[in-house]
Design an enzyme around this catalytic site. Sequence first.
Site, PDB file in Angstrom:
ATOM      1  N   HIS A   1       2.499   4.446  -1.475  1.00 64.87           N
ATOM      2  CA  HIS A   1       1.892   3.225  -2.006  1.00 64.87           C
ATOM      3  C   HIS A   1       0.489   3.104  -1.435  1.00 64.87           C
ATOM      4  CE1 HIS A   1       1.984  -0.873  -3.753  1.00 64.87           C
ATOM      5  NE2 HIS A   1       1.116  -1.119  -2.774  1.00 64.87           N
ATOM      6  N   CYS A   2      -0.504   3.099  -2.311  1.00 62.90           N
ATOM      7  CA  CYS A   2      -1.900   3.080  -1.869  1.00 62.90           C
ATOM      8  C   CYS A   2      -2.436   1.653  -1.934  1.00 62.90           C
ATOM      9  CB  CYS A   2      -2.745   4.005  -2.751  1.00 62.90           C
ATOM     10  SG  CYS A   2      -4.483   4.083  -2.254  1.00 62.90           S
ATOM     11  N   PRO A   3      -2.791   1.049  -0.795  1.00 54.31           N
ATOM     12  CA  PRO A   3      -3.350  -0.311  -0.842  1.00 54.31           C
ATOM     13  C   PRO A   3      -4.720  -0.361  -1.496  1.00 54.31           C
ATOM     14  CG  PRO A   3      -3.485   0.583   1.379  1.00 54.31           C
ATOM     15  CD  PRO A   3      -2.694   1.566   0.573  1.00 54.31           C
TER      16      PRO A   3
ATOM     17  N   ASN B   1      -3.838  -0.829  -4.950  1.00 58.54           N
ATOM     18  CA  ASN B   1      -2.875  -1.903  -5.195  1.00 58.54           C
ATOM     19  C   ASN B   1      -1.803  -1.425  -6.173  1.00 58.54           C
ATOM     20  OD1 ASN B   1      -1.791  -4.468  -4.827  1.00 58.54           O
ATOM     21  ND2 ASN B   1      -2.890  -5.332  -6.565  1.00 58.54           N
ATOM     22  N   ASN B   2      -1.399  -0.181  -5.999  1.00 55.38           N
ATOM     23  CA  ASN B   2      -0.459   0.436  -6.922  1.00 55.38           C
ATOM     24  C   ASN B   2       0.210   1.609  -6.214  1.00 55.38           C
ATOM     25  OD1 ASN B   2       0.976   0.975  -9.212  1.00 55.38           O
ATOM     26  ND2 ASN B   2      -0.741   1.797 -10.379  1.00 55.38           N
TER      27      ASN B   2
END
Length: 375
Positions: A182-184, A187-188
Amino acid sequence: MRSRQRMFAAVMRLLLKCLRLGRRRRFKLVRQAEQLWHYGHLCLRSLLYNSFTNSDVVLDSLFEPIYWLVDHVTRWFGVVFVALVIGLTGSVVAIVYVCLLPLILQTYSPAWICWHLAYGHWNLIMIVFHYYMAITTSPGHPPQAKDDLTGVSVCRKCIAPKPARTHHCSICNRCVLKMDHHCPWLNNCVGHYNHRYFFSFCLFMTIGCIYCSISGWEMFRDAYAAIERMKLLEKERLQVAANQTYYQTPPPTFSFRQRAFHKSVVYVWVLCSSVALALGALTLWHAALITRGETSIERHINKKERQRLQKKGKVFRNPYSYGSWDNWKVFLGVDLPRHWLTRVLLPSPHLPHGTGLSWDLPPCVTQQRTPLLAI
C-alpha cells in the site's frame, strides 16, 4: 444463679457457632478465589496457546497497536501525501518554465534547446500520465462469490475467496490481487492492474530528477555562489550603514527577483537530487523484484519457504517466474517488438496479462514454467 449460667453457656455456644461459620465462610471464599484463578488461567492459556508460536509471532502481537496506528494514519494522510507530490512536482515545473526556460532560450545553442524541450516535455508527460493512472486505477479485487473461483483459500479477515498472489490490505480493508504494497504517496494499493503504472512513475520520476540534477549543476553552483555573495554584501551594507560617513558608499542591494531566482535554482537542484537518491533506490529494489517475478510481499514469503525447503534438501522454484527477460515482458505487457515503443516509451493504458485470478502461461513467454518444488 442457674439462669445466669444457662445464659452464659448460650452466649458461648452462639459465639462458637459464629466463629465456626466465619471460618467456613472464609475457607469457602478462599476456595472460590482459587477456583476462579485456575479457571481464568486455563481460559487464558486456551486462548493464547499455539504450537506454532515463536518470537516473530510474539513481536507481531506486541507491535499490533503500532501497526493499527500506522494503518489509520496512512489511511487519513494519503490525500495529504498525494497533494504533497503534486505540489512539489508542480513547483519544480513552474520554476523551470518561469526561471530556467528563458535563460536556456537565451544562452543555449538551437540543438541543445531542441533537445531540452523535446526530452523535458516527454519526461514530464510520462510522469504525469503514469502517476494519474496509478492513483486512479483500481489494483483489482477478487469477487465475493465463491462459485466464481475454484481451488483458492479463504481470507480470514474478509471471509471471502482469496486467489493465488492475493493478500489482504489492512489499510484499504480489502483483498488485493497480486498485492505488492500500500503506497501512501498514491493513496492506493499497488496491485495487479496498477503495478506497471507505479513502477513506470518511479522510473520516469527518477530519470527526470537525475536529468534536472545533471543539467542544472552549473546553474546550481552559480546560484549558490551568488547567494553567498549576497549574504556577504548584505553584511557589509549593514556595517557601512551603522558607521556611515560622507566618504563611504554602501554596497549595492539586490532586488527580490534576483534573490528569488537564485534561491529557486538551489531549491530545484536540492529537491531533484534528494528525490533521485531516495526514489532511485526504491526503483532499483522494485526492478530486482520484477526481474525475479516477485512482489514485495512474495519476497518475504519465498525467502522463508526457500529456507524451509533448504533444510529438507530441496530447492524452491518460484512458479510465477519465467526468466529475467520474460518477466519484464510479462510485467510491461510487451507481446510484439513494436510494443517497446508504443507501450513502454509512450503513454499506454493497456491492461496486464491475465485477470489476477489465475496465472496461465502468457503468450509472450518463450520458456516453460519451472515446477514449484524440485528435489
